[in-house]
Design an enzyme around this catalytic site. Structure first.
Site, short mmCIF file in Angstrom:
data_model
loop_
_atom_site.label_atom_id
_atom_site.label_comp_id
_atom_site.label_asym_id
_atom_site.label_seq_id
_atom_site.Cartn_x
_atom_site.Cartn_y
_atom_site.Cartn_z
N CYS A 1 0.89 -1.17 0.00
CA CYS A 1 0.00 0.00 0.00
C CYS A 1 0.93 1.22 0.00
O CYS A 1 1.94 1.21 -0.69
CB CYS A 1 -0.97 -0.03 1.18
SG CYS A 1 -0.20 -0.33 2.79
N ASN A 2 0.62 2.25 0.77
CA ASN A 2 1.53 3.40 0.83
C ASN A 2 2.72 3.11 1.73
O ASN A 2 3.87 3.22 1.31
CB ASN A 2 0.78 4.64 1.32
CG ASN A 2 -0.22 5.14 0.30
OD1 ASN A 2 -1.31 4.58 0.18
ND2 ASN A 2 0.12 6.16 -0.47
#
Length: 254
Positions: free
Chosen positions: A172-173
């Site tokens: 994800c981030n």
């Protein structure tokens, strides 16, 4: 009035006193710090917006110098960490967990022999479309996000990579909440692990993981649902065995 000089027991501090009407003595000059033999010090301060200043002293006067503009995050309410996170957690030889930094670093991807990338970040582009097989699902890292609704398509992509003898990176981030929740759920489903066991496995491989409170609660609910389904299957199997045992024998075989 007549002025007097009063020296304290400390040789590096002196005060000038003046006598006024009915007020005794009053201070005319503040203490003067001794600079001889002392090393000049400065203080670097980073504000919540990332603005950096350096504080030092010029005699008795404080001097503030701006050392740098706010970071890329602007007025973000925290000090942004601009260092790259290229650490990749190996959960299985074919299942990896990391951040967007690892997903955007070609050397890291090649080092771990990645073939598939599952991107569950929001607003993060896929960097090497010609080199890897991608699947992108934009998931918001909010407690109210229904993370369980994304499990089927995420699990299917991971299974496809495994079936092709590939290596899939889930990111994800930051590789802390969304991607972590996905791989924990996958391990619970494919390896039939409890939530506690799956969480511990992922936490040991990547200590920074911290799914948000909503995801944690949903993963516990997911375990309860799997346990309930397992019990139903066992009961159904037992009823099937009982019905078979009560079938009368064929008259021709008596």
């Amino acid at each position: 009035p007549r002025d007097f000089v009063c020296k304290t027991r400390r040789p590096f501090v002196s005060r000038t006193l003046s006598r006024s009407r009915g007020a005794g003595y009053r201070v005319l000059a503040s203490p003067r710090p001794r600079s001889r033999g002392l090393r000049k010090q400065c203080t670097r301060v980073t504000s919540l917006t990332g603005r950096t200043t350096v504080e030092t002293w010029d005699g008795a006067r404080r001097v503030v110098v701006e050392a740098g503009p706010p970071g890329r995050g602007g007025s973000c309410g925290f000090v942004p960490d601009l260092s790259l996170d290229l650490r990749v957690a190996v959960l299985k030889p074919w299942l990896l967990l990391g951040s967007q930094d690892a997903a955007h670093d070609l050397d890291t991807l090649k080092k771990h022999k990645v073939t598939h990338i599952l991107n569950v970040a929001y607003g993060v582009e896929n960097a090497f479309l010609g080199d890897f097989i991608y699947k992108s699902i934009s998931i918001l890292d909010l407690p109210e996000t229904n993370i369980l609704s994304y499990f089927p398509e995420c699990f299917e992509f991971i299974e496809q990579a495994k079936a092709k003898d590939g290596v899939v990176l889930v990111h994800c981030n930051a590789g802390v909440s969304r991607a972590a929740a996905i791989v924990i759920g996958f391990l619970m489903n494919s390896e039939e692990l409890s939530f506690t066991s799956a969480f511990s496995l992922v936490k040991n491989a990547r200590p920074s993981i911290c799914p948000n409170a909503g995801f944690m609660e949903q993963l516990r609910t997911y375990q309860q649902g799997k346990e309930s389904t397992k019990c139903d299957n066992i009961q159904e199997s037992e009823r099937g065995d009982q019905s078979v045992s009560h079938i009368p024998a064929d008259k021709g075989q008596l």
